[in-house]
Scaffold this motif. Structure first.
Motif, PDB file in Angstrom:
ATOM      1  N   LEU A  77      -3.997   6.284   2.994  1.00 53.11           N
ATOM      2  CA  LEU A  77      -4.352   5.531   1.661  1.00 53.11           C
ATOM      3  C   LEU A  77      -5.772   5.095   2.695  1.00 53.11           C
ATOM      4  CD1 LEU A  77      -1.064   3.692   0.757  1.00 53.11           C
ATOM      5  CD2 LEU A  77      -2.350   5.414  -0.264  1.00 53.11           C
ATOM      6  N   VAL A 110     -11.925   1.666 -11.376  1.00 49.28           N
ATOM      7  CA  VAL A 110     -10.918   1.977 -10.840  1.00 49.28           C
ATOM      8  C   VAL A 110      -9.869   1.024 -10.381  1.00 49.28           C
ATOM      9  CG1 VAL A 110      -9.896   2.994  -8.371  1.00 49.28           C
ATOM     10  CG2 VAL A 110     -11.743   4.113  -9.626  1.00 49.28           C
ATOM     11  N   GLN A 161      -6.432   3.414  -6.588  1.00 52.99           N
ATOM     12  CA  GLN A 161      -6.719   3.106  -5.325  1.00 52.99           C
ATOM     13  C   GLN A 161      -5.584   2.089  -4.920  1.00 52.99           C
ATOM     14  OE1 GLN A 161     -10.308   1.324  -3.971  1.00 52.99           O
ATOM     15  NE2 GLN A 161     -10.843   4.255  -3.979  1.00 52.99           N
ATOM     16  N   HIS A 178      -8.255   4.066   1.324  1.00 50.36           N
ATOM     17  CA  HIS A 178      -9.048   2.583   1.618  1.00 50.36           C
ATOM     18  C   HIS A 178      -8.896   1.299   1.885  1.00 50.36           C
ATOM     19  CE1 HIS A 178     -11.876   5.307  -1.099  1.00 50.36           C
ATOM     20  NE2 HIS A 178     -10.938   6.046  -1.451  1.00 50.36           N
ATOM     21  N   ASN A 188      -2.956   7.988  -4.994  1.00 49.22           N
ATOM     22  CA  ASN A 188      -3.670   9.154  -4.662  1.00 49.22           C
ATOM     23  C   ASN A 188      -4.561  10.769  -4.683  1.00 49.22           C
ATOM     24  OD1 ASN A 188      -4.535   7.942  -2.117  1.00 49.22           O
ATOM     25  ND2 ASN A 188      -3.485   9.310  -0.800  1.00 49.22           N
ATOM     26  N   VAL A 195      -5.466  -0.579  -2.715  1.00 47.54           N
ATOM     27  CA  VAL A 195      -6.211  -1.454  -0.738  1.00 47.54           C
ATOM     28  C   VAL A 195      -5.602  -1.971   0.108  1.00 47.54           C
ATOM     29  CG1 VAL A 195      -8.084  -1.327  -2.869  1.00 47.54           C
ATOM     30  CG2 VAL A 195      -6.742  -3.071  -2.907  1.00 47.54           C
ATOM     31  N   SER A 218       2.278   6.212  -3.791  1.00 47.88           N
ATOM     32  CA  SER A 218       1.230   6.355  -2.843  1.00 47.88           C
ATOM     33  C   SER A 218       0.221   7.761  -3.265  1.00 47.88           C
ATOM     34  CB  SER A 218       1.485   6.699  -1.254  1.00 47.88           C
ATOM     35  OG  SER A 218       1.541   5.045  -1.238  1.00 47.88           O
ATOM     36  N   LYS A 265      -7.269  -1.229  -8.351  1.00 44.00           N
ATOM     37  CA  LYS A 265      -7.595  -1.752  -7.253  1.00 44.00           C
ATOM     38  C   LYS A 265      -5.296  -2.433  -6.416  1.00 44.00           C
ATOM     39  CE  LYS A 265     -11.744  -2.153  -5.318  1.00 44.00           C
ATOM     40  NZ  LYS A 265     -12.102  -0.817  -5.938  1.00 44.00           N
ATOM     41  N   PRO A 304      -7.381   9.540  -8.454  1.00 41.17           N
ATOM     42  CA  PRO A 304      -8.635   8.951  -7.015  1.00 41.17           C
ATOM     43  C   PRO A 304      -9.229   7.802  -8.083  1.00 41.17           C
ATOM     44  CG  PRO A 304      -8.879  10.807  -6.953  1.00 41.17           C
ATOM     45  CD  PRO A 304      -7.661  11.257  -7.751  1.00 41.17           C
ATOM     46  N   ASP A 305      -9.777   8.483  -9.741  1.00 41.41           N
ATOM     47  CA  ASP A 305     -10.217   7.804 -10.991  1.00 41.41           C
ATOM     48  C   ASP A 305      -9.665   6.833 -10.966  1.00 41.41           C
ATOM     49  OD1 ASP A 305      -8.786   9.627 -11.699  1.00 41.41           O
ATOM     50  OD2 ASP A 305     -10.646  10.274 -13.072  1.00 41.41           O
TER      51      ASP A 305
END
Lengths: 355, 355
Positions: free
Chosen positions: A50, A2, A29, A52, A22, A31, A18, A4, A25-26
């Motif tokens: 968000l 994934v 993401q 994460h 979202n 961060v 965003s 970041k 997600p695979d």
């Protein structure tokens, strides 16, 4: 693996991005989100769920955040070159909002920074990544060599928008309607001509600028090799339209929602192959087909999917693709040339292409 | 009282007009057709089933034919002024094919000849007389003051057309695509602005002329008071399109068959009143309505119905309306100004309106 992602600033468009991230997600993401004040970043993170992401104060802290691999830069255009250079120098891949720059030398600097660091650089032109666009590319082959293109993207900004929005500010986005809505029109024209650069550019008479010299309404003709042409209109003072029409030797293609589709999971366009007069010129006969393409994810999510795939190539030791920075730079240079023409009495200016 | 009509020459378009007149036998009747050779006129009459018509040799014989009250003049443009003057001097009402003239002084002479003789003078712009046009005029009120208009009428002429048709000949219709397909675009723009004259006219760069100097592809911007604008494209080298889009303060109106409808007895247009971005700019929301108008007779027959009604006014002792010659002259003068601009390096030319 994934991807970041860090986001620089909480511009309006970042909410949409965003949501897109979202939704996959695979693939990616968020961060970290940086804002001038960490509390604003925290509010942005909460609003956009968000889960994460950490809030940080300032944009440098985004670039230095542990594990971040890519950044999304929706900052005002004047700040683009600085933050692209910083991010690239740290080896971060970049999605940069359009217009990518104001000055041509900044375009060069942005492209060079990404190339030198071997990072993937995408601009934020979402419709390029919709599967409809791939279907339209196939249709362009059917309707024959492109001969003419007509595009318009306009909306009627409120009094507040025309007074206060960053897109009408000389120190925000001084390209105004040209850099905002005009970006899509010019990109679409270049796309239809397979990114052949124009030979000449001429703004049309009748452009409207605000007191700060920012274009609010501007149209232009682009000339391409062999007598081929295109026209576009970009405006903040004209009721909504969003159209693209491509005329080839054997037919035409058109749609009225090329920038953003009318529906979330399917999108259409019309291909006309044998329109013309019929029955002793008493009626127009149309041979048209509406083609509809299903899309599993939104075009903004599709952009991030493709961005992540390009990054995989770099992770595997390959070179970041030159294609995306090249078409971003070409789009921006055409916008610059149109503005230069408008400021020189709508002169016909030769377009100097730097590969 | 059935209007007795004479036709000067057997141009292609005269077949369509003959059918139209035949479709309204209680309104009008073709009583004479003149051609350079009477045998050609006879063949035209037979082909078009003009059972009340006599063939004559030459156009003078049409004007002098017993009982004739009105003439249809589809001759090459260069001949218009001569035959309008002759017909008007004999008190004959006139439907004159477009473009009405080549030189501005001929436009004046044509208008003056009709006014002096108090005869009704119509140009051949058929779509003006379709009931759809009246419905669109009502829609213009809904979408608010007009702010912008975009129109195009193009087709891809065959090699034979581009070599031999009268519309590409300097001694036939030297206005070429401008006078032919461009006439409709300019008329539609002026119609949308309620026949307010433009303040300025500028051709776009990239026009194509043939070796004889006849425009085959030409586009232009028209500027109207208060920052309002319009653009059009007229071309013989571009695949078929026939579009009109009008943008007002509160919405827009559009159609792709404004010159000739796609169906014989009904015609549609789209009114958009609240299109724009929605749901956090993730989709385009359209609030559009397709309005369909039924028509009992074709638009070309409707033209002749209205022409006959205007003649009734004159028969009853009234003045022939100034409206129709005025809008014909205005249309023609705008075309002239566009051509002048194209020949002067696409200069922005002030449009001098002569009422």
């Amino acid at each position: 693996m994934v991807l970041k992602v860090g986001i620089l600033g909480g511009a309006n468009i970042a909410n949409k991005i965003s949501r897109a991230i979202n939704s996959i997600p695979d693939v990616a993401q968020v961060v970290v989100v940086g804002s001038r004040e960490a509390s604003k970043a925290a509010a942005f993170i909460e609003r956009n769920k968000l889960v994460h992401a950490s809030p940080v104060a300032g944009y440098d802290a985004v670039l230095d955040f542990p594990g971040v691999e890519a950044v999304y830069i929706p900052l005002p255009t004047a700040l683009h070159v600085e933050w692209v250079q910083k991010a690239a120098s740290k080896g971060l891949h970049i999605v940069l909002e359009k217009p990518i720059a104001i000055e041509d030398e900044h375009v060069d600097a942005i492209v060079k920074a990404a190339a030198d660091a071997n990072v993937v650089l995408f601009d934020g032109t979402m419709w390029m990544h919709h599967p409809r666009t791939a279907a339209m590319e196939a249709a362009l082959q059917e309707i024959g060599p492109v001969w003419d293109v007509d595009s318009a993207f306009t909306f009627k900004g409120s009094a507040d928008f025309l007074e206060n929005n960053v897109r009408v500010k000389a120190d925000g986005d001084p390209l105004g309607a040209l850099g905002d809505v005009g970006w899509y029109c010019v990109r679409a024209i270049l796309w239809a001509y397979d990114f052949t650069p124009p030979t000449h550019v001429a703004a049309h008479h009748g452009a409207l600028f605000n007191e700060a010299g920012v274009p609010l309404n501007i149209a232009a003709t682009l000339l391409f090799p062999g007598g081929r042409k295109a026209r576009f209109l970009a405006a903040f003072d004209t009721v909504f339209t969003s159209k693209l029409e491509v005329y080839g030797d054997r037919g035409s293609l058109r749609l009225r929602d090329f920038v953003i589709p009318t529906a979330e999971h399917e999108a259409s366009f019309v291909v006309a192959t044998a329109n013309g007069l019929a029955d002793g010129d008493t009626r127009i006969a149309t041979v048209e087909e509406t083609r509809t393409v299903r899309n599993a994810v939104t075009q903004e999510a599709a952009l991030w999917q493709r961005f992540a795939r390009e990054i995989e190539v770099v992770r595997a030791g390959g070179r970041a693709p030159e294609y995306w920075p090249r078409i971003a730079a070409l789009t921006e240079r055409v916008l610059s040339a149109v503005l230069a023409s408008a400021r020189q009495g709508c002169a016909l200016l030769p377009f100097e292409h730097r590969a």
